[in-house]
Structures are given as C-alpha cells and as structure tokens.
Scaffold this motif. Structure first.
Motif, PDB file in Angstrom:
ATOM      1  N   LEU A  79      33.210   7.609 -63.495  1.00 22.46           N
ATOM      2  CA  LEU A  79      34.423   6.801 -63.673  1.00 22.46           C
ATOM      3  C   LEU A  79      34.373   5.461 -62.920  1.00 22.46           C
ATOM      4  N   LEU A  80      34.107   5.506 -61.614  1.00 17.24           N
ATOM      5  CA  LEU A  80      34.131   4.257 -60.845  1.00 17.24           C
ATOM      6  C   LEU A  80      32.982   3.341 -61.250  1.00 17.24           C
ATOM      7  N   GLY A  81      31.857   3.932 -61.625  1.00 25.83           N
ATOM      8  CA  GLY A  81      30.751   3.121 -62.126  1.00 25.83           C
ATOM      9  C   GLY A  81      31.164   2.367 -63.379  1.00 25.83           C
ATOM     10  N   GLY A  82      31.905   3.054 -64.259  1.00 29.29           N
ATOM     11  CA  GLY A  82      32.399   2.400 -65.472  1.00 29.29           C
ATOM     12  C   GLY A  82      33.336   1.254 -65.142  1.00 29.29           C
ATOM     13  N   GLN A  83      34.187   1.465 -64.142  1.00 29.60           N
ATOM     14  CA  GLN A  83      35.112   0.388 -63.780  1.00 29.60           C
ATOM     15  C   GLN A  83      34.376  -0.802 -63.176  1.00 29.60           C
ATOM     16  N   ALA A  84      33.318  -0.503 -62.414  1.00 32.92           N
ATOM     17  CA  ALA A  84      32.534  -1.600 -61.835  1.00 32.92           C
ATOM     18  C   ALA A  84      31.834  -2.397 -62.933  1.00 32.92           C
ATOM     19  N   ILE A  85      31.331  -1.692 -63.967  1.00 32.97           N
ATOM     20  CA  ILE A  85      30.697  -2.396 -65.090  1.00 32.97           C
ATOM     21  C   ILE A  85      31.736  -3.264 -65.800  1.00 32.97           C
ATOM     22  N   ASP A  86      32.904  -2.672 -66.036  1.00 36.39           N
ATOM     23  CA  ASP A  86      33.999  -3.388 -66.672  1.00 36.39           C
ATOM     24  C   ASP A  86      34.319  -4.680 -65.932  1.00 36.39           C
ATOM     25  N   LEU A  87      34.238  -4.613 -64.615  1.00 37.94           N
ATOM     26  CA  LEU A  87      34.616  -5.735 -63.757  1.00 37.94           C
ATOM     27  C   LEU A  87      33.560  -6.832 -63.772  1.00 37.94           C
ATOM     28  N   THR A  88      32.301  -6.435 -63.946  1.00 31.16           N
ATOM     29  CA  THR A  88      31.219  -7.391 -63.712  1.00 31.16           C
ATOM     30  C   THR A  88      30.357  -7.683 -64.930  1.00 31.16           C
ATOM     31  N   ALA A  89      30.440  -6.836 -65.989  1.00 37.84           N
ATOM     32  CA  ALA A  89      29.508  -7.000 -67.106  1.00 37.84           C
ATOM     33  C   ALA A  89      29.881  -8.205 -67.962  1.00 37.84           C
ATOM     34  N   SER A  90      28.888  -8.878 -68.504  1.00 35.61           N
ATOM     35  CA  SER A  90      29.129  -9.966 -69.449  1.00 35.61           C
ATOM     36  C   SER A  90      29.370  -9.356 -70.827  1.00 35.61           C
ATOM     37  N   PRO A  91      30.219 -10.000 -71.661  1.00 33.72           N
ATOM     38  CA  PRO A  91      30.520  -9.448 -72.987  1.00 33.72           C
ATOM     39  C   PRO A  91      29.260  -9.200 -73.816  1.00 33.72           C
TER      40      PRO A  91
ATOM     41  N   ALA B 208      31.702  -9.935 -48.737  1.00 35.79           N
ATOM     42  CA  ALA B 208      30.306  -9.858 -49.185  1.00 35.79           C
ATOM     43  C   ALA B 208      30.182  -9.554 -50.673  1.00 35.79           C
ATOM     44  N   PHE B 209      31.105  -8.768 -51.232  1.00 34.30           N
ATOM     45  CA  PHE B 209      30.928  -8.278 -52.611  1.00 34.30           C
ATOM     46  C   PHE B 209      32.088  -8.632 -53.541  1.00 34.30           C
ATOM     47  N   GLY B 210      33.146  -9.231 -53.022  1.00 37.65           N
ATOM     48  CA  GLY B 210      34.322  -9.509 -53.855  1.00 37.65           C
ATOM     49  C   GLY B 210      35.352  -8.410 -53.705  1.00 37.65           C
ATOM     50  N   GLU B 211      36.596  -8.783 -53.986  1.00 35.10           N
ATOM     51  CA  GLU B 211      37.719  -7.889 -53.709  1.00 35.10           C
ATOM     52  C   GLU B 211      37.739  -6.682 -54.650  1.00 35.10           C
ATOM     53  N   GLY B 212      37.470  -6.916 -55.931  1.00 36.24           N
ATOM     54  CA  GLY B 212      37.496  -5.807 -56.890  1.00 36.24           C
ATOM     55  C   GLY B 212      36.479  -4.737 -56.534  1.00 36.24           C
ATOM     56  N   ILE B 213      35.260  -5.173 -56.248  1.00 32.05           N
ATOM     57  CA  ILE B 213      34.212  -4.209 -55.894  1.00 32.05           C
ATOM     58  C   ILE B 213      34.562  -3.507 -54.582  1.00 32.05           C
ATOM     59  N   ALA B 214      35.207  -4.212 -53.653  1.00 33.31           N
ATOM     60  CA  ALA B 214      35.581  -3.585 -52.381  1.00 33.31           C
ATOM     61  C   ALA B 214      36.599  -2.466 -52.608  1.00 33.31           C
TER      62      ALA B 214
END
Lengths: 236, 236
Positions: free
Chosen positions: A117-129, B73-79
C-alpha cells in the motif's frame, strides 16, 4: 485528535472492506462476532490512508465525501496525528483476535506496508505519467494502492475464522482481483488513463470472473463473497 | 520511501529504548535473540515519531542529530509515508513474537496510541503554556510523550521473555519513571519550564530511585536494568 479520528472513521462511505472481510469469514464458517475486531481494524486502516492522502503535501484535497477533509476541519498537525492514531488503533484491534493476532498483524503490516500500500502511494506521489503508459504498470499501481487493502480484508476474514493458510491465500487473490477492478472503475469515473479505457473494461470483466470463481469454490457459504464479486463486476 | 525509512531509523542516536527492552528481557530470564524483533519494533516506532514530529505542520525542525530531517532530505510527502511505513513495520516486527505477538501488539498500540503517546503530542501541539504551569501537568505530558514509549520498551522486554502480567506491569512503571526523568533532563538542557527546574531536579532523583528499586527486585538478573536506571539518574 480523538474527535478528528472519529470524524475520519465514521464519515459517509460504503464500508466495502469490512463487508469483504465479514463475507470472507462467513465463507470459512467463522462467526461474524469473532471477525468484528478485524473488520474495525480494516476500516480504521482505510480511514487513516484517506486522512494522510488528503494532506497538502500529498493529494491536497479539501473535500471528501461532501465534507471538509480532516486537515481542513482540524488543522494539518492534528490530521497527521489522527491518521497515526487510526493506524495504531487498527493494529490494536487485531490484538483482540487472540490466537490469530500474530498472523493477522503480519498480514496487515505486509499489505499496508512499504512494499504494497505505502509503496503504491509513494509511486503515485513521484511517478511520471509516461511511466504509467501500459495497462500492466497501471495495474501494478492499482494492486498496491487499492488491491492490497482488499486482499488484506479478505485474508483477515479467513484468519479470524481460523482458516488454513492456503485458504487465506486464495481469499487474498479474491481481494486483489476485486480491488484492482474497483480501481479501474474509479479511474473510469475520474476519466484517468482514458487511452487504456477499453482494455481496462475487459480486465474488469476478467477480474470479476476470477473473484466469482474463488467465491464459488467455497460453495454455499461463499454466497456473500459471490454477490460482492458480482456487485464489483456490475460496476464495469 | 524505503530509503527515507532507512535514513530515519539508522541515524545517530543512543538506542536507549531497545537497550531498556533487552535489559528488561534479561531481567526476566529471557534470551536477547527472542526479544530482538521487539527491540527493532520499539526503535522503528521511535523513529516514526521523530519523522512526523519534525514535519512543518508539527515542530517544523530542519535538523536532527546533525543531519537534515527526513522531509528536508526527501520532501514532505515521502516523510509522511516513511513515518507511516516505520509505524506499520514496527507492528509487523511484533508479529514475529509467536505466542506473545497479541500481548505485545496490544501494549504497543496502547502506549503509542491516542490516549498516551499521540495524546501527548496533540497536547504539545495545542496546549497553551499557562496550562502547563505546574510540575504535575508537565509530568502528565512527559508521561505521555516520553514515558509511554519507555514503558512500552520495558513491558515488551518482559512480554518477549514470557514474563507474567504483574511483572510486565512493574517493568512498565520502571520505564515510565526513567522516561519522565529523561524528559525532565531534556527540558533542563533545552531551558524549558525553568521556573520548575528545582522541583524537576528533585523529581528526577526520586524517579531514578523508583526505577532502581524496581530493577533491584529482579535480583542479579536485573543488573543491567539497574545500571540503566543509574545512568538516567546521573543525567539529573
């Protein structure tokens, strides 16, 4: 903060994950009463993800289900703490499962953790379209962001009913299928990934069939699991 | 996010809470190896509180232990997600305690939850300075914010060693005493609550004595608990 936790966990919503959990317990011959702590846990877990997801540093949403989001209503600091409190309380509820507590906590920590779950949210936050250009990569994200928690719900229902590991694994696949299908339907409603819409529609049908087949493997006791799968398929 | 979790959990630090946990397990005749998952859990729990505490919406700190904080270091969302991941992983580690998993999860969820640790952080965030004018109200905050996690550490050591509930409760009081004393020392170093400094110094001595007495009730096996209590007392 307690008020904010209550606000977040008791808003309007369909309570799909606890419904899946109780249906899975029923499919394994378990009593609803024994699965209720786990049902509360999965809903609190879900509520926490929404509170943190809505934060300004994440999706920055002001409204959810027609009400102000938690950070709008209570402030950002309290929203962070309220989400933390719901996550903590979810595990606390699983501790009430007696001999099944260890297995239940292990499943929820894995499904809700950094690799799903959190990995998916991190991808959502950082992945390019453009990195999400194929149905396969979109589905990997759906599996993590949405599928993982539906999978946890179904598995926890089995665990709370004392079902063997192989049965719980099968329930996990059921949950993953309906979760991914659910997210495809959500994307369609939000008009996201429109160039994949036709392929996604076909996948929703297939995933619904997969879930229905697993539900049917439980015979008559799987009737509620089967109706839930049919409901998800009808959203396609 | 995984990198941010690693960054947060492996920075410089004294690892006091795992040290207390292992000393408590030792006092109950438990093997260190059996308590290691719980020791990892308490340190990850502590690391998560620091990551979320440092966020702009909370204490807004840019540096911790000489390094940029996680959101810098990593941004607020990732934190936010990394803190959530550490909290989730802490409970996942407790699931490895086999027959003791349920009791361990119940203790950590209570101590780290909305009525203790998180409640203390919410008070910290919202309380007016004048509401903290007495030593008693300051100590209630210390008990929640700092004492709760030291209490959890000591209790979890007992639980991992299979100690009876009364012994774990006594270990909880040990942890609470050293945790409150630790926070008094921290306040003194940060020159907070200076008008209460004399009274706090006397309380640190008393709390250190209380902890030492509990450690001594374990006889020779409590030697490490006693040295930890002596170290905390020496900070007074």
């Amino acid at each position: 903060m307690i008020e904010a936790m209550h606000y977040a966990a008791t808003g309007p919503g369909k309570r799909l994950r606890p419904a899946v959990l109780l249906a899975a317990a029923e499919a394994c011959g378990g009593a609803h009463a024994n699965a209720l702590p786990a049902a509360a846990a999965i809903e609190m877990l879900h509520a926490y993800t929404l509170v943190h997801d809505d934060l300004p540093a994440m999706d920055d949403d002001d409204e959810r289900r027609g009400r102000p989001t938690v950070h709008v209503a209570f402030g950002e600091g309290i929203a962070i703490l309220a989400g933390d409190g719901l996550l903590t309380a979810a595990f606390g509820a699983l501790a009430e499962l007696g001999p099944y507590a260890g297995a239940a906590v292990a499943v929820l920590a894995r499904r809700a953790g950094a690799f799903e779950l959190l990995g998916g949210q991190a991808i959502d936050l950082t992945a390019s379209p453009e990195s999400l250009g194929s149905l396969a990569s979109v589905e990997r994200l759906h599996a993590a962001k949405t599928g993982a928690l539906f999978a946890a719900a179904a598995e926890l229902g089995g665990i709370a009913a004392g079902a063997p590991a192989a049965t719980c694994a099968s329930l996990g696949r059921y949950g993953l299928s309906i979760g991914i299908a659910f997210q495809h339907a959500d994307d369609r409603d939000d008009q996201e990934f429109q160039e994949l819409a036709e392929a996604a529609k076909e996948r929703m049908r297939v995933l619904g069939e997969e879930a229905r087949a697993i539900a049917q493997s439980f015979g008559g006791r799987g009737a509620r699991l089967a109706s839930i799968a049919a409901w998800f398929a009808s959203q396609a």
